[in-house]
Write a protein that holds these residues in place. Structure first.
Motif, PDB file in Angstrom:
ATOM      1  N   PHE A   2       0.838  -1.202   0.000  1.00  0.00           N
ATOM      2  CA  PHE A   2       0.000   0.000   0.000  1.00  0.00           C
ATOM      3  C   PHE A   2       0.872   1.249   0.000  1.00  0.00           C
ATOM      4  CE2 PHE A   2      -2.094   3.513   2.056  1.00  0.00           C
ATOM      5  CZ  PHE A   2      -3.291   3.581   1.367  1.00  0.00           C
ATOM      6  N   LEU A   3       1.954   1.227   0.821  1.00  0.00           N
ATOM      7  CA  LEU A   3       2.810   2.392   0.938  1.00  0.00           C
ATOM      8  C   LEU A   3       3.422   2.760  -0.405  1.00  0.00           C
ATOM      9  CD1 LEU A   3       4.254   4.556   2.520  1.00  0.00           C
ATOM     10  CD2 LEU A   3       5.993   2.881   3.151  1.00  0.00           C
ATOM     11  N   SER A   4       3.981   1.782  -1.120  1.00  0.00           N
ATOM     12  CA  SER A   4       4.625   2.080  -2.390  1.00  0.00           C
ATOM     13  C   SER A   4       3.602   2.600  -3.399  1.00  0.00           C
ATOM     14  CB  SER A   4       5.331   0.840  -2.946  1.00  0.00           C
ATOM     15  OG  SER A   4       4.394  -0.188  -3.191  1.00  0.00           O
ATOM     16  N   ARG A   5       2.378   2.075  -3.359  1.00  0.00           N
ATOM     17  CA  ARG A   5       1.322   2.536  -4.266  1.00  0.00           C
ATOM     18  C   ARG A   5       0.923   3.971  -3.921  1.00  0.00           C
ATOM     19  NH1 ARG A   5      -4.385   2.014  -3.725  1.00  0.00           N
ATOM     20  NH2 ARG A   5      -5.482   2.235  -5.707  1.00  0.00           N
ATOM     21  N   PHE A   6       0.834   4.239  -2.630  1.00  0.00           N
ATOM     22  CA  PHE A   6       0.483   5.577  -2.150  1.00  0.00           C
ATOM     23  C   PHE A   6       1.534   6.591  -2.608  1.00  0.00           C
ATOM     24  CE2 PHE A   6      -1.676   7.339   1.952  1.00  0.00           C
ATOM     25  CZ  PHE A   6      -2.274   8.318   1.193  1.00  0.00           C
ATOM     26  N   GLN A   7       2.827   6.256  -2.394  1.00  0.00           N
ATOM     27  CA  GLN A   7       3.902   7.161  -2.761  1.00  0.00           C
ATOM     28  C   GLN A   7       3.967   7.363  -4.265  1.00  0.00           C
ATOM     29  OE1 GLN A   7       7.034   4.984  -0.760  1.00  0.00           O
ATOM     30  NE2 GLN A   7       7.349   6.680   0.662  1.00  0.00           N
ATOM     31  N   SER A   8       3.784   6.294  -5.028  1.00  0.00           N
ATOM     32  CA  SER A   8       3.843   6.375  -6.480  1.00  0.00           C
ATOM     33  C   SER A   8       2.738   7.272  -7.020  1.00  0.00           C
ATOM     34  CB  SER A   8       3.737   4.980  -7.088  1.00  0.00           C
ATOM     35  OG  SER A   8       3.709   5.056  -8.489  1.00  0.00           O
ATOM     36  N   LEU A   9       1.505   7.062  -6.529  1.00  0.00           N
ATOM     37  CA  LEU A   9       0.384   7.869  -6.998  1.00  0.00           C
ATOM     38  C   LEU A   9       0.547   9.324  -6.576  1.00  0.00           C
ATOM     39  CD1 LEU A   9      -2.626   5.478  -6.392  1.00  0.00           C
ATOM     40  CD2 LEU A   9      -1.814   6.329  -8.595  1.00  0.00           C
ATOM     41  N   TYR A  10       1.108   9.524  -5.391  1.00  0.00           N
ATOM     42  CA  TYR A  10       1.331  10.892  -4.916  1.00  0.00           C
ATOM     43  C   TYR A  10       2.309  11.616  -5.834  1.00  0.00           C
ATOM     44  CZ  TYR A  10       2.406  14.726  -1.712  1.00  0.00           C
ATOM     45  OH  TYR A  10       2.571  15.968  -1.153  1.00  0.00           O
ATOM     46  N   ALA A  11       3.398  10.945  -6.196  1.00  0.00           N
ATOM     47  CA  ALA A  11       4.402  11.546  -7.070  1.00  0.00           C
ATOM     48  C   ALA A  11       3.825  11.848  -8.446  1.00  0.00           C
ATOM     49  CB  ALA A  11       5.607  10.616  -7.198  1.00  0.00           C
ATOM     50  N   LEU A 225       4.424  14.668  12.711  1.00  0.00           N
ATOM     51  CA  LEU A 225       4.445  15.126  11.324  1.00  0.00           C
ATOM     52  C   LEU A 225       5.683  15.936  10.971  1.00  0.00           C
ATOM     53  CD1 LEU A 225       0.703  16.245  11.056  1.00  0.00           C
ATOM     54  CD2 LEU A 225       1.707  14.054  10.382  1.00  0.00           C
ATOM     55  N   GLY A 226       6.486  16.296  11.961  1.00  0.00           N
ATOM     56  CA  GLY A 226       7.657  17.114  11.695  1.00  0.00           C
ATOM     57  C   GLY A 226       7.310  18.590  11.747  1.00  0.00           C
ATOM     58  N   THR A 227       8.275  19.421  11.465  1.00  0.00           N
ATOM     59  CA  THR A 227       8.090  20.872  11.576  1.00  0.00           C
ATOM     60  C   THR A 227       8.072  21.569  10.218  1.00  0.00           C
ATOM     61  OG1 THR A 227      10.481  21.137  11.815  1.00  0.00           O
ATOM     62  CG2 THR A 227       9.193  20.952  13.842  1.00  0.00           C
ATOM     63  N   VAL A 228       8.211  20.812   9.127  1.00  0.00           N
ATOM     64  CA  VAL A 228       8.204  21.393   7.784  1.00  0.00           C
ATOM     65  C   VAL A 228       6.824  21.250   7.178  1.00  0.00           C
ATOM     66  CG1 VAL A 228       9.194  21.311   5.478  1.00  0.00           C
ATOM     67  CG2 VAL A 228      10.649  20.865   7.468  1.00  0.00           C
ATOM     68  N   LYS A 229       6.213  22.379   6.782  1.00  0.00           N
ATOM     69  CA  LYS A 229       4.875  22.356   6.203  1.00  0.00           C
ATOM     70  C   LYS A 229       4.890  21.595   4.881  1.00  0.00           C
ATOM     71  CE  LYS A 229       1.079  25.385   4.766  1.00  0.00           C
ATOM     72  NZ  LYS A 229       0.050  24.722   5.589  1.00  0.00           N
ATOM     73  N   SER A 230       3.877  20.762   4.670  1.00  0.00           N
ATOM     74  CA  SER A 230       3.784  19.958   3.457  1.00  0.00           C
ATOM     75  C   SER A 230       2.801  20.581   2.474  1.00  0.00           C
ATOM     76  CB  SER A 230       3.332  18.546   3.818  1.00  0.00           C
ATOM     77  OG  SER A 230       3.129  17.764   2.656  1.00  0.00           O
ATOM     78  N   GLU A 247       8.020  10.245   7.412  1.00  0.00           N
ATOM     79  CA  GLU A 247       7.396   9.228   6.557  1.00  0.00           C
ATOM     80  C   GLU A 247       5.948   8.989   7.001  1.00  0.00           C
ATOM     81  OE1 GLU A 247       9.664   5.700   6.064  1.00  0.00           O
ATOM     82  OE2 GLU A 247      11.244   6.702   4.912  1.00  0.00           O
ATOM     83  N   ALA A 248       5.249  10.094   7.159  1.00  0.00           N
ATOM     84  CA  ALA A 248       3.873  10.036   7.644  1.00  0.00           C
ATOM     85  C   ALA A 248       2.939  10.669   6.627  1.00  0.00           C
ATOM     86  CB  ALA A 248       3.757  10.772   8.976  1.00  0.00           C
ATOM     87  N   TYR A 249       1.686  10.233   6.659  1.00  0.00           N
ATOM     88  CA  TYR A 249       0.646  10.762   5.781  1.00  0.00           C
ATOM     89  C   TYR A 249      -0.575  11.134   6.623  1.00  0.00           C
ATOM     90  CZ  TYR A 249       3.185   8.107   2.159  1.00  0.00           C
ATOM     91  OH  TYR A 249       4.138   7.578   1.317  1.00  0.00           O
TER      92      TYR A 249
END
Length: 286
Positions: A2-11, A225-230, A247-249
């Motif tokens: 699922f993760l790789s599919r999520f990242q691929s579609l996001y890109a 989520l970190g401190t950098v706005k996405s 590495e969070a969504y």
């Protein structure tokens, strides 16, 4: 998987968003007021300098925690000049940018529901941060001081909120608050709860509420989520943001808020309904 599919579609989605020209459409700004949301459709092409000036204040957050400081029933309600500071329980003038050149046109008259820039008497090119909504057709404003530049219109669905503001009682709290609308009479000093607040002003689109929730989560949970706005995008059926540092969504779909941290769990977890989150973030001032 699922993760790789999520990242691929996001890109892929981000690439398409960057490569595809967007259809031209009017920019809409939503004011989250204490009486309800007010949507303003801007005249981007017709008054470009004035719209750019207004959006600058919106995007800097200058109108957040501001309030409507003038109401003249049958004429105008006015805002954009002053903000309430919770830290000091006091009022400050909104810092202004250089004045914008007057763009009045007889093709955009001061009619009921239109939004125009306020300015100084006898100075046609003096508009900065303050604006007003016309409560009626005001032809006198089309001939005074070079004409008052109309740069947008309150959507019909929001005029009930504007009319509710105009019906509020007013007090004379001293210049420049001689005609100050209030939601309730204070027992002592005037405070935020007595004012017609603009809690937040932001550019509005179909994903406006989701971005409000995402902004709130970023500010409230940097440990996850970190401190950098996405940047938001659409992928795998979700409207989402990805945080590579963690590495969070976070994402929304079908009225539900979701969260995925593969290092913790491979499963997409529900965080509850968007309706409940929107209420929570609104209460927090987002």
């Amino acid at each position: 998987m699922f993760l790789s599919r999520f990242q691929s579609l996001y890109a892929v989605t981000l690439a398409l968003l960057l490569a595809t020209p967007l259809a031209s459409q009017a920019t809409t700004v939503r004011l989250e007021t204490s009486l309800g949301p007010v949507d303003i459709e801007l005249y981007d092409a017709e008054a470009p300098k004035t719209v750019t000036n207004f959006l600058g204040y919106v995007k800097r957050g200058d109108y957040n925690s501001s309030f409507m400081h003038r109401s003249v029933p049958g004429f105008v309600v006015q805002g954009g000049g002053f903000a309430w500071r919770n830290s000091s329980n006091s009022v400050d003038a909104i810092p202004t940018q250089p004045a914008v050149v007057n763009e009045f046109s007889t093709a955009r008259l001061n009619k009921r529901g239109t939004v125009a820039m306020a300015k100084l008497d006898g100075q046609a090119n003096s508009a900065t941060s303050q604006w007003f909504v016309n409560l009626a057709d005001n032809p006198s404003l089309d001939s005074q001081n070079g004409g008052f530049t109309v740069f947008g219109k309150v959507k019909d669905s929001s005029m009930a909120v504007i009319d509710a503001m105009a019906k509020l009682q007013r007090v004379n709290a001293g210049s420049p608050f001689n005609e100050l609308p209030i939601t309730s009479m204070p027992s002592g000093y005037l405070g935020r709860s007595n004012l017609v607040m603009v809690n937040r002003a932001a550019v509005y689109d179909a994903n406006y509420d989701a971005d409000r929730v995402f902004d709130y989560l970023e500010a409230t949970y940097p440990q996850y989520l970190g401190t950098v706005k996405s940047t938001s995008a659409s992928a795998a059926g979700y409207y989402l943001r990805y945080y590579p540092g963690k590495e969070a969504y976070i994402g929304t779909a079908n009225g539900t808020l979701y969260y995925l941290v593969p290092s913790i769990s491979p499963n997409v977890e529900s965080l509850g309904s968007m309706a409940d989150w929107i209420k929570a973030v609104a209460a927090a001032g987002y």
